[in-house]
Design a protein around this motif. Structure first.
Motif, mmCIF file in Angstrom:
data_model
loop_
_atom_site.group_PDB
_atom_site.id
_atom_site.type_symbol
_atom_site.label_atom_id
_atom_site.label_comp_id
_atom_site.label_asym_id
_atom_site.label_seq_id
_atom_site.Cartn_x
_atom_site.Cartn_y
_atom_site.Cartn_z
ATOM 1 N N UNK A 160 -39.447 52.730 67.376
ATOM 2 C CA UNK A 160 -40.724 52.014 67.272
ATOM 3 C C UNK A 160 -40.970 51.186 68.528
ATOM 4 N N UNK A 161 -39.955 50.405 68.926
ATOM 5 C CA UNK A 161 -40.124 49.488 70.055
ATOM 6 C C UNK A 161 -40.371 50.236 71.362
ATOM 7 N N UNK A 162 -39.710 51.380 71.537
ATOM 8 C CA UNK A 162 -39.848 52.126 72.791
ATOM 9 C C UNK A 162 -41.251 52.672 72.997
ATOM 10 N N UNK A 163 -42.008 52.808 71.940
ATOM 11 C CA UNK A 163 -43.362 53.328 72.082
ATOM 12 C C UNK A 163 -44.422 52.259 72.246
ATOM 13 N N UNK A 164 -44.014 50.990 72.371
ATOM 14 C CA UNK A 164 -44.963 49.883 72.378
ATOM 15 C C UNK A 164 -45.067 49.213 73.741
ATOM 16 N N UNK A 165 -46.223 48.598 73.968
ATOM 17 C CA UNK A 165 -46.402 47.704 75.107
ATOM 18 C C UNK A 165 -46.870 46.351 74.560
ATOM 19 N N UNK A 166 -46.715 45.312 75.403
ATOM 20 C CA UNK A 166 -47.094 43.962 74.984
ATOM 21 C C UNK A 166 -47.816 43.258 76.122
ATOM 22 N N UNK A 167 -48.679 42.327 75.734
ATOM 23 C CA UNK A 167 -49.439 41.534 76.703
ATOM 24 C C UNK A 167 -48.693 40.236 76.997
ATOM 25 N N UNK A 227 -48.859 39.183 72.552
ATOM 26 C CA UNK A 227 -49.177 40.098 71.448
ATOM 27 C C UNK A 227 -48.701 41.499 71.793
ATOM 28 N N UNK A 228 -48.422 42.271 70.749
ATOM 29 C CA UNK A 228 -48.145 43.691 70.908
ATOM 30 C C UNK A 228 -49.482 44.418 71.013
ATOM 31 N N UNK A 229 -49.616 45.258 72.012
ATOM 32 C CA UNK A 229 -50.862 46.009 72.195
ATOM 33 C C UNK A 229 -51.083 46.959 71.020
ATOM 34 N N UNK A 235 -49.615 42.020 62.239
ATOM 35 C CA UNK A 235 -48.528 42.955 62.518
ATOM 36 C C UNK A 235 -47.779 42.549 63.788
ATOM 37 N N UNK A 236 -48.543 42.240 64.815
ATOM 38 C CA UNK A 236 -47.943 41.829 66.086
ATOM 39 C C UNK A 236 -47.097 40.588 65.918
ATOM 40 N N UNK A 237 -47.631 39.591 65.222
ATOM 41 C CA UNK A 237 -46.904 38.334 65.047
ATOM 42 C C UNK A 237 -45.579 38.560 64.315
ATOM 43 N N UNK A 238 -45.614 39.356 63.257
ATOM 44 C CA UNK A 238 -44.403 39.597 62.476
ATOM 45 C C UNK A 238 -43.346 40.327 63.299
ATOM 46 N N UNK A 239 -43.758 41.341 64.052
ATOM 47 C CA UNK A 239 -42.799 42.092 64.849
ATOM 48 C C UNK A 239 -42.230 41.241 65.980
ATOM 49 N N UNK A 240 -43.095 40.485 66.649
ATOM 50 C CA UNK A 240 -42.604 39.644 67.738
ATOM 51 C C UNK A 240 -41.641 38.574 67.235
#
Length: 297
Positions: A160-167, A227-229, A235-240
């Motif tokens: 999951x994490x490898x497919x994500x970008x963040x601001x 934030x997660x893009x 969702x972003x807040x919980x994952x971060x």
């Protein structure tokens, strides 16, 4: 493969490498046990230090005699120096930032887990810090191995994490109304240029690949990752929140205790760090340089 002190001996035969902890960090001494002199290292010695930096993420060299010019000169042996966009350097060496907390000040610089200037398109490759004056107790720096943190995720979370970008942004720290703006009167020695430019955002991968070793590392940190893009805010807040807590778990950390003359360098591509603020009423004076890096990928 995990890049821990126990698994990757570096620069054997050139340096005496003494691990600080199981997760990361080493002290470097001359072969035979004497102190290194970083001011007189040849190219092979600097190459050995870079090898140790990539393998152990944090290198500590004790008993150095250095001034601002020496700190800048040593940093340039590893690459172009990166100036902090919101902090000024010394008059003699603009690339060298004095990190000072006076006895009457209550807020320190670098308090809280973070990755150095991740709000830049190309954050610094490494940071070097030289201890000029340290308190009698307190003022240690903590480091967390983000490659080990990545390996500590479940296989599902890794995918999951490898497919994500963040601001990432400097707004919460250096923007108007941010942390530095609110506490400006409490850190008189560390004048910060609060700027509207701090609102700018850059996008980095949540998992970055080390350009020299190919190892993967988590690349999110509480002060600068906003934030997660492509995710909803909740969702972003919980994952971060989960990743922030996981990334600095005790098992991934080491602690550097400073002495006058201690010189420490760390790899911003693989660590977060935290300057402890537990020495109120005492003075701490360090000299800092950062070495330019590339865009995280």
């Amino acid at each position: 493969m995990s890049t821990t002190a126990a698994q990757q001996p570096a620069a054997e035969g050139v340096l005496d490498v003494r691990p600080l902890a199981g997760a990361l960090g080493v002290e470097l001494w001359a072969v035979g046990g004497g102190p290194l002199d970083v001011n007189s290292l040849d190219d092979a010695g600097c190459a050995a230090i870079r090898e140790a930096l990539c393998a152990y993420h944090v290198v500590v060299i004790r008993d150095q005699q250095m001034d601002e010019a020496d700190v800048a000169r040593f940093g340039r042996r590893f690459g172009e120096l990166e100036r902090h966009p919101y902090l000024g350097g010394t008059s003699a060496e603009p690339d060298v930032v004095p990190i000072i907390k006076e006895p009457h000040e209550t807020v320190n610089f670098g308090g809280g887990w973070h990755s150095e200037m991740s709000f830049l398109p190309c954050p610094p490759m490494a940071t070097a810090l030289f201890a000029v004056e340290v308190p009698r107790f307190g003022g240690d720096t903590l480091f967390a191995n983000q490659q080990a943190a990545y390996l500590g995720l479940s296989d599902t979370m890794k995918r999951i994490a490898e497919g994500l970008t963040a601001m990432h942004s400097a707004a919460s720290q250096y923007g108007r109304g941010g942390d530095s703006d609110r506490h400006s009167s409490d850190r008189g020695s560390m004048a910060v240029d609060v700027s509207d430019e701090a609102q700018a955002t850059v996008t980095h991968p949540v998992v970055r690949t080390h350009p020299e070793t190919g190892a993967k590392a988590l690349y999110v940190n509480r002060p600068f990752t906003e934030a997660i893009s492509s995710m909803r805010r909740n969702e972003s807040k919980a994952l971060l929140e989960m990743l922030w807590a996981h990334s600095v778990h005790e098992q991934f950390t080491c602690r550097v205790r400073w002495e006058p003359g201690t010189f420490t360098m760390w790899d911003n591509r693989s660590v977060q760090h935290y300057a402890l603020n537990d020495y109120h009423g005492q003075r701490r004076h360090m000299l800092r340089v950062t070495i330019a890096g590339d865009r995280p990928r």
